[in-house]
Structure formats: C-alpha cells, structure tokens
Design an enzyme around this catalytic site. Structure first.
Site, short mmCIF file in Angstrom:
data_model
loop_
_atom_site.label_atom_id
_atom_site.label_comp_id
_atom_site.label_asym_id
_atom_site.label_seq_id
_atom_site.Cartn_x
_atom_site.Cartn_y
_atom_site.Cartn_z
N LYS A 1 68.71 96.79 85.27
CA LYS A 1 68.06 97.95 85.56
C LYS A 1 67.41 97.85 87.13
CE LYS A 1 66.51 102.28 84.62
NZ LYS A 1 67.37 103.32 84.15
N SER B 1 70.75 107.13 82.79
CA SER B 1 69.12 106.91 82.48
C SER B 1 68.85 107.97 81.98
CB SER B 1 68.40 106.31 83.62
OG SER B 1 67.31 105.79 83.11
#
Length: 553
Positions: free
Chosen positions: A152, A353
């Site tokens: 991430k 996401s």
C-alpha cells in the site's frame, strides 16, 4: 448524382471523455471533447452502414489511458472486420518524447502513416514515483502515516526517500504486464517477431524513414497525402464526419423508431462512478475530475432498481478510491440492487482500493487487461507541521474537553496513545476489507490475504487471481448484463440508458426526499479545495481506501 460515401474521422490527440457530463458546467467544459461511448458505438454502427466507406484517425497523441486505448483498439478491429479500410496517421508518435500508447492504438489499423519530419517514439513504458521525505524533514514537516500493508504505497511519497522493495516490485509488475500486452498486440498486428519488436523498442525513437524500413509503419507522408489516398480508395469523392457526430445523428433517428419496442423489451441501466470516493453527493469542479459521492451513486442505483423497465444494471467505475465508509455505503447499495436485478461492474482505467471495494459485490466484474485495480489495503494519518511552526516562532494552543479532542488537529503530531488508536482502526478496516473481498468474490481468506496487502494489479493479472471475472471494456460488461437480464444480444446501445435520468428542470429544484430524482444530482464547485489541488498534483485523494499512485505511461 449519387451521394459521396462517408469517411469517418477520429482525432485522438485530445483525451476522450469517459463519463457523460452530469451538470451544465461540465458539459460546457467538455463541449469539444468526444465521448468514449459515442466513439465506440459509432464505430460499431459504421461497420454495418453501407453509407460509410472508411475510417481515418489521427493517433499521434498518447493522451488516452492504456485501458481506453484497448477499448478503442477493439472497436477499430471490429470495424475492420467489415472489410472497410481504416487508416491511422500521425504528425509524430512523440516529438522527442514517448509515443508508445499512440502507436499501440495505431497498430490496430490497416495502414499507419507518419509525417516525414515525425518519429515513432516506441520507447516502452515507465512508472515513476516521487519521494518527499527528505524535503519534508528539511521543512520541519513530520509525516505520521500508517498503511496496510507493505504494497500500500500511497504513503511512501511522504515516508520514504526511495523505492521500498515491495513498492518497486509492484510497479515493476504493472509495467511488465502492460508491456507484454502491448508487445503481443503490436507484434501480431504488424507481423513482427516479438523479440525483434523488443529490440526496436530498446533502440529508442526511430525516424519516420527508419520506422518504415523496420516495418513499424507503412507510408511516410503528410496529412493532405493521407486524405488524398483515402479519397482515392473510396472512389474519388468523400464526405468527412467525426465519429461522435455521426453517432449522435444515428442515435437520434434510431431512438425515435425503436423507442416503443424497446420500452416493452426493457433497458440496461448504466450508472457512472467517477473520481475520488467521498461521503455525500458527487461533485464537479473546473479544477479537478470531481468526486463519486456515496449519496449520489446510491440514489442512482435505487432509481434503476425502482424502474420496472430496467432489467439489468451496469456500474461503470473509474476511481482510485477514497473514503472507507463511503465505499462501504456504495457496496451495500450494490448488494441491495442485486437482490432485485443483475448488476455487472465495468472497470475503466482505474478501479483500485475503494474503487475495487465498490465493484467487488457485483454479479460479475469486467476489467480491461490494462485496468489498474486491486490495491486491497488501507492508508491513513497526517503530516504535522509542528517542527516548522516552532522554527518560525508560531505557537498554537488549545483547550480541550476529552483526552483525544485534539487528535485530528493538523498542527500537532499524534501522541503514542493516539497513534495506537489509529493503528487499531487501520487493522479493523483492513480486516473488514479483506473479509468482504473473500465473501463477495467467493475466495478463500488466505488467498485474499496473499493477493491483498495493498498491491495493485493490471486487469489481466487480477483475473488470474480471481479478483476479476472477465476481460473487456464497457461493451463486454453491457452484453454480460443483457445476458443476465434476459435481454437479447445487440450490437448497439439502443437498450442502454444512463442513470440518473433527471430532467433539466428537475435538476434546478431542491430534492423532495432521498428517493426523488433530484437527489442523484451533483454539486458544482467553483473553487478548488485542497483535496482537488492535491489530486491535480498527483497526490493521494483524501480517504483511507486510496490506492498507490497510478503509474504514468
């Protein structure tokens, strides 16, 4: 005297608009931009129209995203199957700059022309990242950003000085996957050995003459010579018309003829979700791409469900993510809609996401091979200017009721206790995200945890990992919705309606309730909030479910 045949034109040096205007301001700004859906539909109509003799396209602009280029290539290849010629031309595929995507699109045409002074900038793909940590340290800005997990990478811009191993691995695979797709397609289209094509790419930009000698293009010539050759090929007379204008005229005529029949058969509702995901209504701004508001999208899905003429829903998403709660709100509406009607998600250039979160509960998820998706992870925190303020002699004081009252103040860093609270929240959100992926996609939790960790994937790789059901563009998704909704196959969009369908006067009135059509409207902002400025600069948009930076090709 017979009517001269139509030759359709495409000018692709300006990015195509992938979302219909939702408000007057956006419509004015987009008045000179063709709609992607108009171009795709126009090419399909033209393939069967005896009045259309050929297609000519200017492809030198590499301004389209890889996923949009793939949708255009598919439409051009379908047009060519009609036997009608399609000619691509360029002043230059990159002028001392990259031209890979423009050339990738041109390779779908029968012929490729380049101006004598032009080049073929077939140089490959690159994904770059900016790291500000050392600059922030010098300025006295303290980043406190937590992420789940190592892939991430949205926070790395502020927390790192260079690539981490995971960050480099993730972006490397993205450009490798896209590169494989481009090399395979171009090598097949131009009848060039793939290894030979790789060698040409490594050799860098080629002049027009060298590119023709290598078999990358067919002819060196100027625009007037291109059009003269096309005119000669269709009999010496031709009428020119842009594909989008051609499609508008055909759509208007067809709609009048087919409306009564189509109402009886039913429609596919097309709901667009574009931009950063936020709580509340969608917004439009002259300074950014706008946002996908949870209230607006939810109201549009509910309106499509209540409409008895709608037999299936396509949810088209182009978003890097954003708010966790807003994403969860939209996912809930997708689940509720599925109880009544089939829902097919169509991923655009980016659906990562939160953009993945809102699509994963659909009956089927369709992505282009080059779509950026996945990024199943969480990022959050703040950058405190306390050291900078101290250096400048600026002091901020506060009085509080509650030990954590100033937890989210922008001028103070998190305390140890507050940082622990933030990380507990991050763990909870990540656990919820991955659990819902496993539930929606019917995947083993261990498998989800393996492909999650915040990593981004191309659509092609995402399909291999079970995150996507089918590869294709909007047309593929619409046909999948027809199949599930019991509608017959069509090669046009006569049975597709964009939702929300709000009459102009209704948009000017305040909404009576959350169920009224006006509730699906957008908020037009005449100013640029900091989140819009950040997005325009390539910074992550606000929200825990924000994907890492999208590689630029």
């Amino acid at each position: 005297m017979s009517v001269a045949p139509l030759v359709l034109e495409l000018e692709l040096h300006t990015p195509l608009s992938t979302v219909p205007p939702q408000d007057p301001l956006t419509a004015i700004r987009a008045r000179n931009r063709a709609q992607l859906s108009d171009v795709l539909e126009g090419l399909r109509r033209a393939a069967k129209d005896s009045k259309v003799a050929a297609l000519v396209a200017q492809c030198d602009g590499g301004t389209q995203t890889p996923a949009v280029v793939q949708e255009l290539r598919d439409a051009v290849l379908e047009f060519r199957r009609s036997g009608k010629p399609a000619v691509a031309w360029a002043q230059s595929f990159g002028e001392l700059g990259p031209g890979t995507l423009g050339y990738y699109l041109a390779s779908a045409f029968d012929e490729i022309w380049v101006q004598p002074s032009g080049d073929v900038g077939l140089t490959g793909l690159s994904a770059r990242a900016v790291f500000l940590r050392e600059a922030l340290d010098q300025l006295g800005l303290q980043p406190q950003l937590s992420q789940r997990h190592e892939y991430k990478n949205a926070a790395n811009m502020f927390t790192e000085s260079e690539f981490t191993e995971a960050h480099r691995e993730s972006l490397t695979r993205i450009v490798e996957s896209m590169g494989e797709q481009i090399i395979t397609a171009v090598a097949d289209a131009r009848d060039i050995d793939p290894q030979r094509l790789r060698d040409l790419i490594d050799a860098g930009p080629a002049s027009a003459d060298d590119a023709m000698a290598a078999g990358l293009i067919d002819t060196v010539g100027y625009r007037d010579e291109v059009y003269h050759a096309v005119n000669r090929s269709v009999g010496g007379r031709m009428r020119l018309r842009y594909v989008s204008r051609y499609n508008h005229a055909r759509t208007k005529n067809d709609a009048m003829l087919r409306a009564p029949i189509q109402r009886r058969r039913g429609y596919v509702a097309l709901v667009y979700g574009h931009g950063a995901i936020t709580v509340g209504r969608s917004s439009a701004s002259p300074f950014a791409q706008g946002s996908m508001g949870s209230d607006t999208i939810s109201a549009a899905l509910r309106a499509a469900v209540r409409d008895d003429s709608v037999k299936a829903i396509v949810f088209r998403v182009d978003s890097p993510g954003g708010s966790y709660v807003a994403s969860d709100t939209i996912r809930r509406e997708v689940l509720l809609a599925r109880r009544r009607k089939p829902v097919v998600a169509s991923m655009g250039s980016v659906a990562g996401s939160g953009g993945y979160f809102v699509t994963m509960a659909a009956d089927a998820v369709v992505a282009s091979p080059a779509t950026i998706t996945g990024s199943i992870g969480v990022v959050g925190g703040k950058i405190s200017p306390r050291r900078l303020l101290d250096r400048l002699g600026i002091h901020v004081a506060s009085v509080n009721v509650g030990q954590q009252a100033d937890m989210f103040s922008s001028d103070e860093p998190f305390t140890d206790e507050q940082w622990e609270i933030v990380n507990r929240w991050m763990d909870r959100v990540y656990d919820d995200f991955t659990a819902k992926v496993a539930e929606d996609r019917k995947l083993a939790r261990d498998h989800v945890l393996d492909v999650a960790r915040g990593r981004i994937w191309t659509g092609a790789d995402a399909r291999e990992h079970g995150l996507v059901d089918e590869l294709g563009g909007l047309t593929t998704a619409i046909q999948a919705a027809r199949d599930r909704g019991g509608l017959p196959y069509r090669d046009d969009l006569a049975d597709v309606r964009t939702y929300p369908r709000v009459p102009f006067l209704e948009r000017l009135r305040p909404a009576e309730s959350s169920q009224s059509p006006a509730a699906t409207g957008t908020t037009v902002r005449a100013h640029a909030p900091l989140s819009d400025v950040a997005t325009a600069l390539g910074l992550p948009s606000t929200g825990a479910l924000t994907m890492p930076f999208v590689p630029r090709t």
